[in-house]
Design a protein around this motif. Structure first.
Motif: not given
Length: 127
Positions: A85-89
């Protein structure tokens, strides 16, 4: 987060309400993730490994408008056997706009066969 990419919102990306149309946020994430990979000296397909999107969940806490600069921080938040999982904030001037968690499945390059990430790639994306 491990990487930051900035995008200036173009006029064509805003809707009649004057804010970025929701579908563009995933395009912004795709751009940020690609830049993150290249900043680590990687290209998709390196080491015989590639990724495919399995799931993307976007949660908005604000909006971005025309000509604002959207800063997107990117990093891995979970490693599985063949997925991660990659988080983009995303923020504008430090104001939270959205968070997206994208689940990628690693595959052998040129196929749809699941494959764990090579140790070198995992190390680079975990730094």
């Amino acid at each position: 987060m491990t990487f930051r990419h900035s995008i200036r919102v173009r006029y064509a990306e805003v809707d009649a309400q004057g804010v970025v149309f929701n579908a563009h946020y995933l395009t912004y994430c795709d751009d940020a993730v690609g830049r993150w990979w290249t900043s680590n000296g990687l290209a998709f397909g390196d080491h015989g490994w590639d990724v495919m999107v399995k799931k993307a969940v976007v949660e908005w806490s604000g909006s971005a408008g025309f000509d604002e600069v959207l800063d997107i921080e990117v990093g891995v938040v979970r490693w599985g056997t063949t997925s991660h999982d990659v988080e983009c904030a995303g923020t504008v001037d430090g104001r939270p706009v959205f968070t997206a968690v994208i689940t990628y499945v690693g595959v052998a390059h040129g196929t749809k066969t699941p494959m764990p990430p090579p140790a070198e790639v995992r190390a680079l994306l975990s730094a």
